[in-house]
Design a protein around this motif. Structure first.
Motif, mmCIF file in Angstrom:
data_model
loop_
_atom_site.group_PDB
_atom_site.id
_atom_site.type_symbol
_atom_site.label_atom_id
_atom_site.label_comp_id
_atom_site.label_asym_id
_atom_site.label_seq_id
_atom_site.Cartn_x
_atom_site.Cartn_y
_atom_site.Cartn_z
ATOM 1 N N ALA A 42 -17.122 -12.591 -11.874
ATOM 2 C CA ALA A 42 -16.143 -13.347 -12.655
ATOM 3 C C ALA A 42 -16.711 -13.567 -14.050
ATOM 4 C CB ALA A 42 -15.839 -14.689 -11.997
ATOM 5 N N VAL A 43 -15.941 -13.189 -15.053
ATOM 6 C CA VAL A 43 -16.351 -13.371 -16.446
ATOM 7 C C VAL A 43 -15.697 -14.656 -16.948
ATOM 8 C CG1 VAL A 43 -16.383 -12.366 -18.751
ATOM 9 C CG2 VAL A 43 -16.447 -10.870 -16.733
ATOM 10 N N VAL A 44 -16.502 -15.638 -17.322
ATOM 11 C CA VAL A 44 -15.981 -16.938 -17.747
ATOM 12 C C VAL A 44 -16.235 -17.102 -19.238
ATOM 13 C CG1 VAL A 44 -16.059 -19.430 -17.402
ATOM 14 C CG2 VAL A 44 -16.460 -17.895 -15.462
ATOM 15 N N VAL A 45 -15.159 -17.348 -19.989
ATOM 16 C CA VAL A 45 -15.230 -17.421 -21.449
ATOM 17 C C VAL A 45 -14.681 -18.768 -21.916
ATOM 18 C CG1 VAL A 45 -14.629 -16.287 -23.626
ATOM 19 C CG2 VAL A 45 -14.749 -14.938 -21.504
ATOM 20 N N PRO A 46 -15.535 -19.734 -22.265
ATOM 21 C CA PRO A 46 -15.033 -20.969 -22.876
ATOM 22 C C PRO A 46 -14.617 -20.690 -24.316
ATOM 23 C CG PRO A 46 -17.419 -21.011 -22.768
ATOM 24 C CD PRO A 46 -16.988 -19.734 -22.102
ATOM 25 N N ALA A 47 -13.468 -21.214 -24.725
ATOM 26 C CA ALA A 47 -12.968 -20.902 -26.069
ATOM 27 C C ALA A 47 -12.295 -22.128 -26.664
ATOM 28 C CB ALA A 47 -11.981 -19.733 -26.005
ATOM 29 N N ARG A 48 -12.723 -22.482 -27.856
ATOM 30 C CA ARG A 48 -12.098 -23.593 -28.583
ATOM 31 C C ARG A 48 -11.838 -23.142 -30.021
ATOM 32 N NH1 ARG A 48 -11.390 -29.197 -28.508
ATOM 33 N NH2 ARG A 48 -11.815 -30.310 -30.454
ATOM 34 N N ASP A 49 -10.567 -23.002 -30.356
ATOM 35 C CA ASP A 49 -10.153 -22.571 -31.696
ATOM 36 C C ASP A 49 -10.839 -21.258 -32.091
ATOM 37 O OD1 ASP A 49 -8.479 -24.738 -31.996
ATOM 38 O OD2 ASP A 49 -9.998 -25.992 -32.944
ATOM 39 N N VAL A 72 -11.489 -11.722 -15.591
ATOM 40 C CA VAL A 72 -11.855 -12.528 -16.753
ATOM 41 C C VAL A 72 -11.100 -13.843 -16.698
ATOM 42 C CG1 VAL A 72 -11.938 -12.636 -19.272
ATOM 43 C CG2 VAL A 72 -12.263 -10.440 -18.111
ATOM 44 N N PHE A 73 -11.831 -14.946 -16.932
ATOM 45 C CA PHE A 73 -11.237 -16.287 -16.952
ATOM 46 C C PHE A 73 -11.550 -16.920 -18.303
ATOM 47 C CE2 PHE A 73 -11.937 -15.142 -12.608
ATOM 48 C CZ PHE A 73 -10.828 -15.630 -11.928
ATOM 49 N N LEU A 74 -10.540 -17.027 -19.148
ATOM 50 C CA LEU A 74 -10.700 -17.659 -20.451
ATOM 51 C C LEU A 74 -10.236 -19.097 -20.349
ATOM 52 C CD1 LEU A 74 -10.296 -16.283 -23.943
ATOM 53 C CD2 LEU A 74 -9.016 -18.366 -23.409
ATOM 54 N N VAL A 75 -11.118 -20.022 -20.694
ATOM 55 C CA VAL A 75 -10.816 -21.451 -20.599
ATOM 56 C C VAL A 75 -10.542 -21.972 -22.000
ATOM 57 C CG1 VAL A 75 -11.588 -23.682 -19.755
ATOM 58 C CG2 VAL A 75 -12.377 -21.585 -18.623
ATOM 59 N N ASP A 76 -9.298 -22.312 -22.259
ATOM 60 C CA ASP A 76 -8.871 -22.795 -23.572
ATOM 61 C C ASP A 76 -9.203 -24.284 -23.672
ATOM 62 O OD1 ASP A 76 -7.703 -23.384 -25.942
ATOM 63 O OD2 ASP A 76 -5.664 -22.859 -25.367
ATOM 64 N N ASP A 77 -10.277 -24.576 -24.392
ATOM 65 C CA ASP A 77 -10.825 -25.932 -24.457
ATOM 66 C C ASP A 77 -10.186 -26.716 -25.607
ATOM 67 O OD1 ASP A 77 -12.398 -28.202 -24.263
ATOM 68 O OD2 ASP A 77 -14.134 -27.293 -25.241
#
Length: 382
Positions: A42-49, A72-77
């Motif tokens: 699992a590819v985890v990508v924290p992303a803020r702006d 892929v799991f993109l976490v929109d922070d």
């Protein structure tokens, strides 16, 4: 002045030979072979702006040529620039690995934003994929198509619990050329890769832009809960894994790169100063020791050379010149790694002075209540 120059030269001889050969740039992924069975990832990508950099990074993750199951799991922070919507559009247009975009809400008490996002993404990945490995990567990091495959093969072949690569940072503008290679050089001096990779050594570090982590090791170390307060999350994560008995590896990347631009000096200053005082555990005595150490190691050599030459003291000038020469010699491999000309090596004392000022500024901002600030959030001393 002569004894100060001698002390600086002795410090550089020790750094050259006794600090894990930190200056070498030949630490690359260990020898690897394809496993008989490719584990799920699992590819985890924290992303803020991150809308500005996402078109250059996310497609590279979705386009991974991985033989096993990967999502892929993109976490929109809490983004305000449409990061989540843009990620969905990129996935719909480009295809590739399955993408899930989710939002965790505001961080819980005691959590930094990135680790709160990682917690959410890891939990979601466990439900959807039940992965054996987690690739924790930042939203500004681009991967070559075989990056994930190579990381997993290295972890399997060398029986590693954590494999991390220091992504190649961007060096385009004048300030990037001056500051970025030195950033990686100083990081390696503080955390020599060979010491990090030695199972019995206490030194532990990782580069947060690219961390492949075995799920079992993460659970054994209690990640991310046990490090939820960390501002310097990558190093703290590596320490937790190593302390819990895990085997870790850190080296320079050939096929992983940051696409984030730092066009102005202020951008680079902010990148360094936001966490520099946290690196010193918010201790004034460590700050003082760091200032004195940087002065002795980086500022004394050119100062001794100039003062000795101007004051008719050839011994002091020779000691300062010799220390400066050793300094430049240790910096050349990093300059070559970043494709920079050799004649910029003598500028390292000036760059070190900038880092000294950034560190002091980090402490000042912390005591003013503005320390560890990043994208609208400020984190106090834990």
């Amino acid at each position: 002045m002569e004894w100060i120059g001698a002390g600086s030269l002795l410090a550089w001889v020790w750094l050259l030979l006794g600090q894990g050969f930190f200056w070498r740039t030949d630490v690359r992924l260990p020898a690897r072979r394809d496993p008989e069975r490719w584990p799920s990832v699992a590819v985890v990508v924290p992303a803020r702006d991150e809308a500005a950099v996402l078109p250059d990074s996310l497609p590279s993750l979705l386009g991974q040529k991985y033989p096993g199951r990967a999502e892929v799991f993109l976490v929109d922070d809490g983004s305000t620039d449409g990061t989540g919507a843009l990620a969905r559009e990129l996935a719909a247009a480009r295809g590739g690995l399955p993408l899930t975009v989710s939002a965790p809400g505001e961080p819980g008490p005691g959590w930094t934003g990135k680790l709160w996002a990682l917690r959410h993404g890891m939990a979601l990945a466990h439900e959807r994929v039940d992965p054996e490995y987690l690739l924790l990567t930042d939203a500004d990091i681009a991967h070559e198509p075989d990056s994930l495959r190579e990381l997993v093969a290295a972890a399997r072949s060398a029986e590693l619990d954590l494999v991390s690569q220091m992504a190649r940072l961007r060096v385009v503008t004048r300030w990037e050329r001056l500051i970025v290679p030195a950033f990686v050089y100083f990081f390696g001096q503080l955390y020599p890769f060979r010491w990090v990779n030695r199972p019995g050594a206490r030194t532990a570090a990782a580069a947060g832009g690219c961390v492949l982590l075995r799920r079992e090791a993460a659970e054994r170390a209690g990640i991310p809960e046990t490090i939820r307060h960390a501002v310097i999350d990558d190093v703290t994560l590596a320490r937790a894994v190593k302390r819990s008995g895990g085997r870790i590896w850190l080296g320079l990347a050939d096929r992983v790169a940051s696409v984030r631009p730092y066009p102005r000096r202020a951008d680079l200053w902010r990148m360094v100063s936001r966490s520099a005082y946290a690196q010193l555990r918010h201790q004034p005595l460590l700050l003082l020791g760091t200032v004195l150490g940087l002065t002795l190691v980086y500022l004394v050599p050119p100062g001794a050379l100039v003062a000795g030459a101007a004051g008719g003291d050839p011994a002091t000038a020779a000691l300062g010149g010799a220390a400066w020469a050793v300094m430049c010699g240790t910096y050349l491999p990093m300059l070559r790694h970043y494709g920079q000309p050799w004649w910029t090596a003598p500028l390292l004392p000036f760059t070190a002075l900038l880092y000294l000022l950034m560190t002091v500024d980090s402490a000042v901002q912390h005591h003013r209540g503005r320390g560890a600030a990043w994208k609208g959030r400020t984190y106090p001393k834990p």
